[in-house]
Design a protein around this motif. Sequence first.
Motif, PDB file in Angstrom:
ATOM      1  N   VAL A  12       0.839  -1.204   0.000  1.00 43.33           N
ATOM      2  CA  VAL A  12       0.000   0.000   0.000  1.00 43.33           C
ATOM      3  C   VAL A  12       0.870   1.248   0.000  1.00 43.33           C
ATOM      4  O   VAL A  12       0.481   2.294  -0.527  1.00 43.33           O
ATOM      5  CB  VAL A  12      -0.951  -0.022   1.212  1.00 43.33           C
ATOM      6  CG1 VAL A  12      -1.766   1.266   1.300  1.00 43.33           C
ATOM      7  CG2 VAL A  12      -1.893  -1.215   1.126  1.00 43.33           C
ATOM      8  N   GLY A  13       2.084   1.142   0.564  1.00 44.31           N
ATOM      9  CA  GLY A  13       2.996   2.275   0.576  1.00 44.31           C
ATOM     10  C   GLY A  13       3.458   2.711  -0.799  1.00 44.31           C
ATOM     11  O   GLY A  13       4.007   3.806  -0.948  1.00 44.31           O
ATOM     12  N   TYR A  14       3.257   1.875  -1.818  1.00 45.50           N
ATOM     13  CA  TYR A  14       3.563   2.288  -3.183  1.00 45.50           C
ATOM     14  C   TYR A  14       2.561   3.325  -3.694  1.00 45.50           C
ATOM     15  O   TYR A  14       2.859   4.074  -4.620  1.00 45.50           O
ATOM     16  CB  TYR A  14       3.558   1.077  -4.125  1.00 45.50           C
ATOM     17  CG  TYR A  14       4.825   0.274  -4.108  1.00 45.50           C
ATOM     18  CD1 TYR A  14       5.957   0.700  -4.787  1.00 45.50           C
ATOM     19  CD2 TYR A  14       4.912  -0.913  -3.405  1.00 45.50           C
ATOM     20  CE1 TYR A  14       7.129  -0.029  -4.770  1.00 45.50           C
ATOM     21  CE2 TYR A  14       6.085  -1.660  -3.382  1.00 45.50           C
ATOM     22  CZ  TYR A  14       7.178  -1.208  -4.067  1.00 45.50           C
ATOM     23  OH  TYR A  14       8.337  -1.949  -4.037  1.00 45.50           O
ATOM     24  N   PHE A  15       1.378   3.367  -3.096  1.00 51.18           N
ATOM     25  CA  PHE A  15       0.321   4.235  -3.593  1.00 51.18           C
ATOM     26  C   PHE A  15       0.001   5.394  -2.657  1.00 51.18           C
ATOM     27  O   PHE A  15      -0.754   6.289  -3.026  1.00 51.18           O
ATOM     28  CB  PHE A  15      -0.953   3.406  -3.826  1.00 51.18           C
ATOM     29  CG  PHE A  15      -0.747   2.243  -4.740  1.00 51.18           C
ATOM     30  CD1 PHE A  15      -0.803   2.403  -6.107  1.00 51.18           C
ATOM     31  CD2 PHE A  15      -0.468   0.983  -4.235  1.00 51.18           C
ATOM     32  CE1 PHE A  15      -0.604   1.333  -6.962  1.00 51.18           C
ATOM     33  CE2 PHE A  15      -0.267  -0.102  -5.073  1.00 51.18           C
ATOM     34  CZ  PHE A  15      -0.339   0.076  -6.435  1.00 51.18           C
ATOM     35  N   THR A  16       0.543   5.369  -1.470  1.00 48.68           N
ATOM     36  CA  THR A  16       0.361   6.468  -0.529  1.00 48.68           C
ATOM     37  C   THR A  16       1.649   6.627   0.260  1.00 48.68           C
ATOM     38  O   THR A  16       2.369   5.639   0.460  1.00 48.68           O
ATOM     39  CB  THR A  16      -0.827   6.186   0.409  1.00 48.68           C
ATOM     40  OG1 THR A  16      -1.077   7.332   1.236  1.00 48.68           O
ATOM     41  CG2 THR A  16      -0.552   4.999   1.292  1.00 48.68           C
ATOM     42  N   PRO A  17       2.010   7.843   0.683  1.00 45.01           N
ATOM     43  CA  PRO A  17       3.255   8.023   1.441  1.00 45.01           C
ATOM     44  C   PRO A  17       3.325   7.096   2.646  1.00 45.01           C
ATOM     45  O   PRO A  17       2.426   7.075   3.481  1.00 45.01           O
ATOM     46  CB  PRO A  17       3.191   9.506   1.856  1.00 45.01           C
ATOM     47  CG  PRO A  17       2.352  10.150   0.794  1.00 45.01           C
ATOM     48  CD  PRO A  17       1.326   9.118   0.418  1.00 45.01           C
ATOM     49  N   ILE A  18       4.414   6.316   2.723  1.00 48.87           N
ATOM     50  CA  ILE A  18       4.496   5.240   3.699  1.00 48.87           C
ATOM     51  C   ILE A  18       4.672   5.757   5.123  1.00 48.87           C
ATOM     52  O   ILE A  18       4.067   5.217   6.066  1.00 48.87           O
ATOM     53  CB  ILE A  18       5.639   4.263   3.320  1.00 48.87           C
ATOM     54  CG1 ILE A  18       5.647   3.039   4.241  1.00 48.87           C
ATOM     55  CG2 ILE A  18       6.970   4.981   3.328  1.00 48.87           C
ATOM     56  CD1 ILE A  18       4.451   2.156   4.064  1.00 48.87           C
ATOM     57  N   ASN A  19       5.489   6.804   5.315  1.00 44.10           N
ATOM     58  CA  ASN A  19       5.720   7.295   6.679  1.00 44.10           C
ATOM     59  C   ASN A  19       4.458   7.849   7.323  1.00 44.10           C
ATOM     60  O   ASN A  19       4.135   7.496   8.474  1.00 44.10           O
ATOM     61  CB  ASN A  19       6.841   8.340   6.674  1.00 44.10           C
ATOM     62  CG  ASN A  19       8.200   7.736   6.383  1.00 44.10           C
ATOM     63  OD1 ASN A  19       8.438   6.563   6.669  1.00 44.10           O
ATOM     64  ND2 ASN A  19       9.094   8.521   5.816  1.00 44.10           N
ATOM     65  N   PRO A  20       3.698   8.722   6.636  1.00 37.57           N
ATOM     66  CA  PRO A  20       2.424   9.156   7.236  1.00 37.57           C
ATOM     67  C   PRO A  20       1.451   8.010   7.462  1.00 37.57           C
ATOM     68  O   PRO A  20       0.689   8.005   8.430  1.00 37.57           O
ATOM     69  CB  PRO A  20       1.883  10.163   6.213  1.00 37.57           C
ATOM     70  CG  PRO A  20       3.075  10.650   5.481  1.00 37.57           C
ATOM     71  CD  PRO A  20       3.999   9.475   5.412  1.00 37.57           C
ATOM     72  N   LEU A  21       1.477   6.996   6.567  1.00 31.91           N
ATOM     73  CA  LEU A  21       0.577   5.859   6.727  1.00 31.91           C
ATOM     74  C   LEU A  21       0.889   5.088   8.004  1.00 31.91           C
ATOM     75  O   LEU A  21      -0.022   4.729   8.765  1.00 31.91           O
ATOM     76  CB  LEU A  21       0.687   4.945   5.507  1.00 31.91           C
ATOM     77  CG  LEU A  21      -0.143   3.655   5.551  1.00 31.91           C
ATOM     78  CD1 LEU A  21      -1.633   3.975   5.615  1.00 31.91           C
ATOM     79  CD2 LEU A  21       0.166   2.769   4.344  1.00 31.91           C
ATOM     80  N   ILE A  22       2.177   4.836   8.263  1.00 33.02           N
ATOM     81  CA  ILE A  22       2.564   4.122   9.486  1.00 33.02           C
ATOM     82  C   ILE A  22       2.197   4.931  10.723  1.00 33.02           C
ATOM     83  O   ILE A  22       1.663   4.392  11.709  1.00 33.02           O
ATOM     84  CB  ILE A  22       4.071   3.819   9.460  1.00 33.02           C
ATOM     85  CG1 ILE A  22       4.406   2.854   8.314  1.00 33.02           C
ATOM     86  CG2 ILE A  22       4.526   3.227  10.789  1.00 33.02           C
ATOM     87  CD1 ILE A  22       5.886   2.586   8.161  1.00 33.02           C
ATOM     88  N   TYR A  23       2.448   6.227  10.667  1.00 31.70           N
ATOM     89  CA  TYR A  23       2.105   7.085  11.814  1.00 31.70           C
ATOM     90  C   TYR A  23       0.603   7.086  12.057  1.00 31.70           C
ATOM     91  O   TYR A  23       0.144   7.001  13.215  1.00 31.70           O
ATOM     92  CB  TYR A  23       2.607   8.508  11.553  1.00 31.70           C
ATOM     93  CG  TYR A  23       2.215   9.501  12.627  1.00 31.70           C
ATOM     94  CD1 TYR A  23       2.928   9.564  13.819  1.00 31.70           C
ATOM     95  CD2 TYR A  23       1.125  10.343  12.452  1.00 31.70           C
ATOM     96  CE1 TYR A  23       2.567  10.458  14.815  1.00 31.70           C
ATOM     97  CE2 TYR A  23       0.758  11.246  13.434  1.00 31.70           C
ATOM     98  CZ  TYR A  23       1.477  11.303  14.621  1.00 31.70           C
ATOM     99  OH  TYR A  23       1.104  12.194  15.588  1.00 31.70           O
ATOM    100  N   ASP A  24      -0.186   7.174  10.984  1.00 30.51           N
ATOM    101  CA  ASP A  24      -1.641   7.195  11.140  1.00 30.51           C
ATOM    102  C   ASP A  24      -2.154   5.878  11.711  1.00 30.51           C
ATOM    103  O   ASP A  24      -3.106   5.865  12.509  1.00 30.51           O
ATOM    104  CB  ASP A  24      -2.305   7.480   9.794  1.00 30.51           C
ATOM    105  CG  ASP A  24      -2.068   8.898   9.315  1.00 30.51           C
ATOM    106  OD1 ASP A  24      -1.693   9.744  10.152  1.00 30.51           O
ATOM    107  OD2 ASP A  24      -2.233   9.158   8.107  1.00 30.51           O
ATOM    108  N   ILE A  25      -1.536   4.752  11.306  1.00 29.57           N
ATOM    109  CA  ILE A  25      -1.957   3.459  11.850  1.00 29.57           C
ATOM    110  C   ILE A  25      -1.616   3.361  13.324  1.00 29.57           C
ATOM    111  O   ILE A  25      -2.428   2.911  14.147  1.00 29.57           O
ATOM    112  CB  ILE A  25      -1.305   2.315  11.052  1.00 29.57           C
ATOM    113  CG1 ILE A  25      -1.883   2.251   9.640  1.00 29.57           C
ATOM    114  CG2 ILE A  25      -1.520   0.978  11.761  1.00 29.57           C
ATOM    115  CD1 ILE A  25      -1.241   1.199   8.766  1.00 29.57           C
TER     116      ILE A  25
END
Length: 412
Positions: free
Chosen positions: A88-101
């Motif tokens: 999923v990190g290929y389609f959305t910025p991975i660092n903000p995604l991990i922080y949001d999770i």
Amino acid sequence: MSIKSVNAFAAFALFLFTALFGRVWCGYTCPQTVWTSIFMWIEQRVEGSRNQRIKLDAQPWSLSKATKKLLKHALWLAIAFYTELTFVGYFTPINPLIYDILTAKVELTALIWVLFFTAATYLNAGWLREQVCLYMCPYARFQSAMFDRNTLIVSYDAKRGEKRGSRKHGIDYHAEGLGDCINCQLCVQVCPTGIDIRDGLQYQCIGCALCIDACNSVMQKMLYPKGLIRYTTENQLLGINSDSFARQLLRPRVLGYALAIVVMLGLLSYRLLMRTPFLLDVIRDRGQLYIQKDDGRIENNYTLNVMNMDNASHHYVLSVENDEDSANINDSNMVSDLAIVGDTTFFLEAGEIKKIPVRLSLSAEHRHQPSREFYFSAYAVDDTRLQTRHEIRFIMPTPHHDDDNNNDHDHD
């Protein structure tokens, strides 16, 4: 065009390698095979060998059994979650995604995709395994159309192996009419799809060569030559020894695939050389077609998705233009009255993706003209290579709509 070229190149490359080396993709690089191998390795490390796992499953539930089962499935889920988070990190910025999770602030769409692919990986690699290859993968069904008598496949040498049977040490098994196969069934036990390679080529075979390793280990113990099961071609099994390496390559099927790959590679290279490392995409506001101001000016709202694919940061300038092919003086006047409301410059770091809201305003004198197409144009101040245009549609009130408004005013 570049994405289509990449897909076509990958497809023909797969066809070429299949014609030459059989199902090498399935056996060594397919994600289903790789992740299944990872899950099986975890299962062996936690629960033991095949016989130990059978005994464990037959035992009544205890703290030791529950701990092993829970640890195995926890590791499976961890691998699946890590894999799909990366995907999923290929389609959305991975660092903000991990922080949001981690902070429970993740968007619902991203969360659904992460959970969906996590569950899919867990089920496919942990539970379905070879069932995906047998019943769900279309490649297994049509790969035989790319095979011929010179395709390298995993095969059992029936001339050397038959007649099968067990034997004792010190006895001339050839005199007994036996071949080299001792019928130990190890080749069947290690096969991930559960087939017997001694029955000949089958579409379920993924070319992983586990049966080759198992058979060679038995041949070594029996002091027999290795290669009873090996990578070979049908012609070689039939004793046709004219299969030189050049003959393997100079086949119509292989040459056709190779020519298609050269063409696709040329198209892809051309697109890469000519590409602009700056992307502009425009989405108009669908909730409100237009806004009519008190002074009669008409406004349309848009959202610009911009991406700087360059290795350096740049300042960009945004403008609105007419179609370059149009020489209508009225169009030119219209563009001169069309203005961007707000700042027309923006800054992008290297690799940054940004959404920019933009409003366009048109003077009242053009309100009775039909809706028209214009272009957003953006370029980097310090690099003339970074420029692009995107067509947009500006929506204006129709004369019928204005008449209805006037009738309402007269009635009042």
